[in-house]
Scaffold this motif. Sequence first.
Motif, short mmCIF file in Angstrom:
data_model
loop_
_atom_site.label_atom_id
_atom_site.label_comp_id
_atom_site.label_asym_id
_atom_site.label_seq_id
_atom_site.Cartn_x
_atom_site.Cartn_y
_atom_site.Cartn_z
N ILE A 159 3.41 -9.06 10.68
CA ILE A 159 3.51 -8.22 9.62
C ILE A 159 2.14 -8.37 8.94
CG2 ILE A 159 4.42 -7.20 7.45
CD1 ILE A 159 7.31 -8.52 8.69
N SER A 160 1.42 -7.37 8.60
CA SER A 160 0.46 -7.11 7.71
C SER A 160 0.92 -6.20 6.42
CB SER A 160 -0.82 -6.68 8.27
OG SER A 160 -1.45 -7.52 9.16
N VAL A 161 0.54 -6.82 5.11
CA VAL A 161 0.84 -5.76 4.01
C VAL A 161 -0.47 -5.61 3.30
CG1 VAL A 161 2.29 -5.99 1.86
CG2 VAL A 161 2.71 -7.39 3.86
N TYR A 162 -0.47 -4.14 3.15
CA TYR A 162 -1.61 -3.69 2.43
C TYR A 162 -1.34 -3.31 0.96
CZ TYR A 162 -3.88 -3.84 6.86
OH TYR A 162 -4.43 -3.98 8.12
N LYS A 163 -1.61 -3.76 -0.22
CA LYS A 163 -1.22 -3.56 -1.43
C LYS A 163 -2.27 -2.91 -2.38
CE LYS A 163 1.45 -7.93 -1.20
NZ LYS A 163 1.43 -9.07 -1.66
N GLY A 164 -1.98 -1.96 -3.05
CA GLY A 164 -2.86 -1.00 -4.04
C GLY A 164 -3.60 0.21 -3.29
N LEU A 165 -3.95 0.89 -4.11
CA LEU A 165 -4.67 2.08 -3.41
C LEU A 165 -6.03 1.82 -2.64
CD1 LEU A 165 -4.61 5.12 -3.36
CD2 LEU A 165 -5.79 5.15 -5.44
N ASN A 166 -6.72 0.93 -2.91
CA ASN A 166 -8.06 0.61 -2.17
C ASN A 166 -7.44 0.15 -0.88
OD1 ASN A 166 -9.56 1.69 -4.14
ND2 ASN A 166 -10.14 -0.46 -4.98
N SER A 167 -6.60 -0.84 -0.65
CA SER A 167 -6.21 -1.40 0.43
C SER A 167 -5.36 -0.49 1.36
CB SER A 167 -5.24 -2.72 -0.12
OG SER A 167 -4.85 -3.38 1.35
N PHE A 168 -4.69 0.50 0.65
CA PHE A 168 -4.01 1.55 1.31
C PHE A 168 -4.80 2.52 1.87
CE2 PHE A 168 -1.16 5.35 1.21
CZ PHE A 168 -0.29 4.95 1.63
N GLU A 169 -6.01 2.75 1.15
CA GLU A 169 -7.02 3.77 1.89
C GLU A 169 -7.76 2.99 2.84
OE1 GLU A 169 -9.21 4.71 -1.65
OE2 GLU A 169 -7.85 6.65 -2.16
N ASN A 170 -8.13 1.91 2.88
CA ASN A 170 -8.94 1.16 3.82
C ASN A 170 -7.92 0.74 4.97
OD1 ASN A 170 -10.98 0.72 2.45
ND2 ASN A 170 -10.20 -1.38 1.74
N MET A 171 -6.68 0.78 5.04
CA MET A 171 -5.72 0.86 5.99
C MET A 171 -5.98 2.22 6.94
SD MET A 171 -1.82 0.70 6.67
CE MET A 171 -1.77 2.36 6.20
N PHE A 172 -5.76 3.14 6.45
CA PHE A 172 -5.95 4.46 6.70
C PHE A 172 -7.28 4.71 7.53
CE2 PHE A 172 -1.98 5.58 4.70
CZ PHE A 172 -1.43 6.43 5.42
N LEU A 173 -8.31 4.28 7.01
CA LEU A 173 -9.87 4.51 7.45
C LEU A 173 -9.75 3.63 8.60
CD1 LEU A 173 -12.62 5.25 7.39
CD2 LEU A 173 -13.13 3.20 5.85
N SER A 174 -9.16 2.55 8.96
CA SER A 174 -8.93 1.48 9.89
C SER A 174 -8.39 2.23 11.26
CB SER A 174 -8.50 0.29 9.75
OG SER A 174 -8.21 -0.50 10.79
N ILE A 175 -7.02 2.94 10.78
CA ILE A 175 -6.31 3.97 11.68
C ILE A 175 -7.15 4.89 12.47
CG2 ILE A 175 -4.42 5.38 12.01
CD1 ILE A 175 -2.96 3.68 9.93
N LYS A 176 -7.85 5.60 11.31
CA LYS A 176 -8.77 6.73 11.97
C LYS A 176 -9.78 6.05 13.02
CE LYS A 176 -12.08 8.18 9.45
NZ LYS A 176 -12.83 8.66 8.47
#
Length: 218
Positions: free
Chosen positions: A81-98
């Motif tokens: 499990i990896s946990v992304y907390k906060g808006l910046n981390s949230f957005e970075n996760m989606f960037l990584s997915i893309k």
Amino acid sequence: MNNNHELSINQRKTLALFHEEEHVSVGMVSDRLQIPRPTAKQILLRLTELGLISRQGLGRGSFYSLKNEDEIYDTGGNKLISVYKGLNSFENMFLSIKNDLEKGDYYWSFAFKTEYHDPLLGSFLLTFHKELTEKGIDDRSIVNTKVKEVVKDTYKAVPQLQIRFTDQDIPVGMIILKDRVINLVWSKKPMAIVIKSPLICQQYADFFVSVWDKSKEK
């Protein structure tokens, strides 16, 4: 569909409380969610077992807080499990997915529900889905019929995004792709919980297809 790593609606609501309060108690969860104390206690226990929160103190004076660790490992030492907390981390996760997805890959989601009334979320996801479809990703979403109109309005500029609607009881804010399942919690400080498991991913992919085949198109 039940799975040991699926977060229920009340579990998501409880996690959202931690972005408003530094410390959360059984009584607070019971009051805010309007559920019995034993149920609130079970929710906090489950989130503790998943490694998302930690307990401090004993008895009725105990409280819970978010764990600082961003990665949780299974007994074999593999990152589960990896946990992304906060808006910046949230957005970075989606960037990584893309960046990780390639033409022909799939990105399937069980959409948010009431969260779509937040214009910030709608704008963010609109841009993200535009970029996915431009890359030739198999982008599909299953949406509860109660938010049909707001979702259709949000994504009217992305005709390539395939959307179907259902009254069936489905997970909320969940993404399925490649070897992972992602639970999303939208609040003032968003959180994404990534569960990396090919087996769990395949189970949810099969479930998604079964619901998709029964759901209605736009």
